[in-house]
Design a protein around this motif. Structure first.
Motif, PDB file in Angstrom:
ATOM      1  N   ALA A 100       0.850  -1.113   0.008  1.00 26.26           N
ATOM      2  CA  ALA A 100      -0.154  -0.040   0.158  1.00 26.26           C
ATOM      3  C   ALA A 100       0.948   1.321   0.054  1.00 26.26           C
ATOM      4  O   ALA A 100       0.363   2.207  -0.529  1.00 26.26           O
ATOM      5  CB  ALA A 100      -0.979  -0.020   1.181  1.00 26.26           C
ATOM      6  N   SER A 101       2.036   1.398   0.665  1.00 22.38           N
ATOM      7  CA  SER A 101       2.828   2.412   0.841  1.00 22.38           C
ATOM      8  C   SER A 101       3.491   2.769  -0.620  1.00 22.38           C
ATOM      9  O   SER A 101       3.837   3.845  -0.646  1.00 22.38           O
ATOM     10  CB  SER A 101       3.653   2.229   1.670  1.00 22.38           C
ATOM     11  OG  SER A 101       4.928   1.237   1.412  1.00 22.38           O
ATOM     12  N   GLN A 102       3.705   1.708  -1.528  1.00 18.27           N
ATOM     13  CA  GLN A 102       4.148   1.884  -2.798  1.00 18.27           C
ATOM     14  C   GLN A 102       3.129   2.238  -3.931  1.00 18.27           C
ATOM     15  O   GLN A 102       3.601   2.573  -4.993  1.00 18.27           O
ATOM     16  CB  GLN A 102       4.928   0.626  -3.146  1.00 18.27           C
ATOM     17  CG  GLN A 102       6.096   0.352  -2.191  1.00 18.27           C
ATOM     18  CD  GLN A 102       6.533  -1.111  -2.548  1.00 18.27           C
ATOM     19  OE1 GLN A 102       6.385  -1.974  -3.274  1.00 18.27           O
ATOM     20  NE2 GLN A 102       7.779  -1.181  -1.487  1.00 18.27           N
ATOM     21  N   ASP A 103       2.007   2.078  -3.447  1.00 18.64           N
ATOM     22  CA  ASP A 103       0.788   2.349  -4.641  1.00 18.64           C
ATOM     23  C   ASP A 103      -0.502   2.655  -4.174  1.00 18.64           C
ATOM     24  O   ASP A 103      -1.033   2.065  -3.400  1.00 18.64           O
ATOM     25  CB  ASP A 103       0.385   0.797  -5.282  1.00 18.64           C
ATOM     26  CG  ASP A 103      -0.265   0.750  -6.324  1.00 18.64           C
ATOM     27  OD1 ASP A 103      -1.118   1.603  -6.665  1.00 18.64           O
ATOM     28  OD2 ASP A 103      -0.167  -0.359  -7.280  1.00 18.64           O
ATOM     29  N   THR A 104      -0.696   3.873  -4.512  1.00 23.65           N
ATOM     30  CA  THR A 104      -1.943   4.578  -4.107  1.00 23.65           C
ATOM     31  C   THR A 104      -3.259   4.068  -4.203  1.00 23.65           C
ATOM     32  O   THR A 104      -4.297   3.848  -3.418  1.00 23.65           O
ATOM     33  CB  THR A 104      -2.100   6.073  -3.937  1.00 23.65           C
ATOM     34  OG1 THR A 104      -2.109   6.249  -5.510  1.00 23.65           O
ATOM     35  CG2 THR A 104      -0.835   6.862  -3.190  1.00 23.65           C
ATOM     36  N   LYS A 105      -3.265   3.210  -5.558  1.00 25.69           N
ATOM     37  CA  LYS A 105      -4.494   2.634  -5.850  1.00 25.69           C
ATOM     38  C   LYS A 105      -4.869   1.319  -5.223  1.00 25.69           C
ATOM     39  O   LYS A 105      -5.777   0.885  -4.575  1.00 25.69           O
ATOM     40  CB  LYS A 105      -4.441   2.435  -7.402  1.00 25.69           C
ATOM     41  CG  LYS A 105      -4.653   3.633  -8.302  1.00 25.69           C
ATOM     42  CD  LYS A 105      -4.844   3.353  -9.887  1.00 25.69           C
ATOM     43  CE  LYS A 105      -5.019   4.571 -10.488  1.00 25.69           C
ATOM     44  NZ  LYS A 105      -5.078   4.337 -11.855  1.00 25.69           N
ATOM     45  N   MET A 106      -3.667   0.742  -4.938  1.00 22.82           N
ATOM     46  CA  MET A 106      -3.934  -0.378  -4.177  1.00 22.82           C
ATOM     47  C   MET A 106      -3.935  -0.242  -2.615  1.00 22.82           C
ATOM     48  O   MET A 106      -4.870  -0.986  -1.947  1.00 22.82           O
ATOM     49  CB  MET A 106      -2.469  -1.303  -4.253  1.00 22.82           C
ATOM     50  CG  MET A 106      -2.569  -2.505  -3.469  1.00 22.82           C
ATOM     51  SD  MET A 106      -3.620  -3.784  -4.053  1.00 22.82           S
ATOM     52  CE  MET A 106      -2.872  -4.031  -5.433  1.00 22.82           C
ATOM     53  N   ALA A 107      -3.769   0.959  -2.364  1.00 15.38           N
ATOM     54  CA  ALA A 107      -3.699   1.340  -0.878  1.00 15.38           C
ATOM     55  C   ALA A 107      -5.414   1.638  -0.733  1.00 15.38           C
ATOM     56  O   ALA A 107      -5.850   1.001   0.366  1.00 15.38           O
ATOM     57  CB  ALA A 107      -3.119   2.371  -0.317  1.00 15.38           C
ATOM     58  N   ASP A 108      -6.186   2.272  -1.703  1.00 18.90           N
ATOM     59  CA  ASP A 108      -7.491   2.612  -1.369  1.00 18.90           C
ATOM     60  C   ASP A 108      -8.074   1.041  -1.767  1.00 18.90           C
ATOM     61  O   ASP A 108      -9.220   0.754  -0.971  1.00 18.90           O
ATOM     62  CB  ASP A 108      -7.739   3.485  -2.648  1.00 18.90           C
ATOM     63  CG  ASP A 108      -7.533   4.885  -2.650  1.00 18.90           C
ATOM     64  OD1 ASP A 108      -6.901   5.201  -1.533  1.00 18.90           O
ATOM     65  OD2 ASP A 108      -7.534   5.320  -3.797  1.00 18.90           O
ATOM     66  N   ALA A 109      -7.873   0.087  -2.634  1.00 18.98           N
ATOM     67  CA  ALA A 109      -8.281  -1.234  -2.602  1.00 18.98           C
ATOM     68  C   ALA A 109      -8.180  -1.892  -1.400  1.00 18.98           C
ATOM     69  O   ALA A 109      -9.164  -2.677  -0.843  1.00 18.98           O
ATOM     70  CB  ALA A 109      -7.797  -1.745  -3.687  1.00 18.98           C
ATOM     71  N   LEU A 110      -7.078  -1.837  -0.685  1.00 23.41           N
ATOM     72  CA  LEU A 110      -6.861  -2.667   0.568  1.00 23.41           C
ATOM     73  C   LEU A 110      -7.649  -2.043   1.671  1.00 23.41           C
ATOM     74  O   LEU A 110      -8.239  -2.810   2.573  1.00 23.41           O
ATOM     75  CB  LEU A 110      -5.331  -2.569   0.972  1.00 23.41           C
ATOM     76  CG  LEU A 110      -4.393  -3.538  -0.054  1.00 23.41           C
ATOM     77  CD1 LEU A 110      -3.092  -3.070   0.268  1.00 23.41           C
ATOM     78  CD2 LEU A 110      -4.768  -4.906   0.214  1.00 23.41           C
ATOM     79  N   SER A 111      -8.001  -0.866   1.533  1.00 25.77           N
ATOM     80  CA  SER A 111      -8.594  -0.037   2.720  1.00 25.77           C
ATOM     81  C   SER A 111      -9.941  -0.452   2.495  1.00 25.77           C
ATOM     82  O   SER A 111     -10.683  -0.795   3.673  1.00 25.77           O
ATOM     83  CB  SER A 111      -8.725   1.375   2.655  1.00 25.77           C
ATOM     84  OG  SER A 111      -7.130   1.994   2.872  1.00 25.77           O
ATOM     85  N   MET A 112     -10.404  -0.802   1.467  1.00 22.00           N
ATOM     86  CA  MET A 112     -12.065  -0.913   1.195  1.00 22.00           C
ATOM     87  C   MET A 112     -12.005  -2.348   1.567  1.00 22.00           C
ATOM     88  O   MET A 112     -12.799  -2.760   2.247  1.00 22.00           O
ATOM     89  CB  MET A 112     -12.426  -0.917  -0.220  1.00 22.00           C
ATOM     90  CG  MET A 112     -13.813  -1.521  -0.515  1.00 22.00           C
ATOM     91  SD  MET A 112     -14.105  -1.131  -2.263  1.00 22.00           S
ATOM     92  CE  MET A 112     -13.440  -2.583  -2.919  1.00 22.00           C
TER      93      MET A 112
END
Length: 125
Positions: A100-112
Motif C-alpha cells: 500500500a505504501s508503494q501504490d496509492t490505488k492499491m492502498a485504496d483497494a486494501l482499505s476497502m
C-alpha cells in the motif's frame, strides 16, 4: 443444475433467508435435480458427495478448520473439493502495508477490503 441434468445438486447454507431466496429462484427455473438445505456442514454424513464447491465463504467462518475437516470427510473416495477465496496481495499485514505504501490505488483497494472484512466478514462469523 441446469448444465448437469443427470446430477443431484445440493446447496447448503446456515442462513435461512439465503436458502429461502435460492428455493424461490430454483422454483422459477424448474430444476428437479436442485435442492437446498439449511444446515451446518459439520453435520454432513461422511462420504456423501462427489464434489463440494466453496465460493467465497471459508474466510467468513468462525471455525474454518472444523468446516474444512467436515468438507473433506463429506467427500466420497476420489471426491473433489473446489474452493475459491479472495486473494490478498501479501501473506501478512506488514506485507500489505508495504504494498500500500508503494501504490496509492492499491492502498485504496486494501482499505476497502479491510473495511468489508471488519464490517461484514467478521460480523457474520
Amino acid at each position: 443444475a441446469n448444465g448437469f441434468p443427470k446430477c443431484e445438486v445440493v446447496g447448503i447454507d446456515l442462513d435461512r433467508r439465503s436458502i429461502s431466496r435460492a428455493q424461490q429462484l430454483a422454483g422459477v427455473l424448474h430444476l428437479p435435480n436442485l435442492r437446498f438445505e439449511c444446515r451446518d456442514m459439520a453435520g454432513i454424513k461422511p462420504g456423501s458427495y462427489d464434489l463440494v464447491l466453496n465460493h467465497d465463504c471459508i474466510h467468513d467462518l468462525a471455525s474454518p478448520v472444523r468446516v474444512l475437516r467436515a468438507v473433506m470427510l463429506s467427500l466420497k473416495p476420489g471426491g473433489i473439493f473446489f474452493s475459491m477465496e479472495p486473494r490478498v496481495v501479501a501473506e501478512d499485514l506488514a506485507g500489505c502495508i508495504q504494498v500500500a505504501s508503494q501504490d496509492t490505488k492499491m492502498a485504496d483497494a486494501l482499505s476497502m477490503q479491510y473495511g468489508m472484512s471488519a464490517l461484514h466478514c467478521m460480523t457474520v462469523s
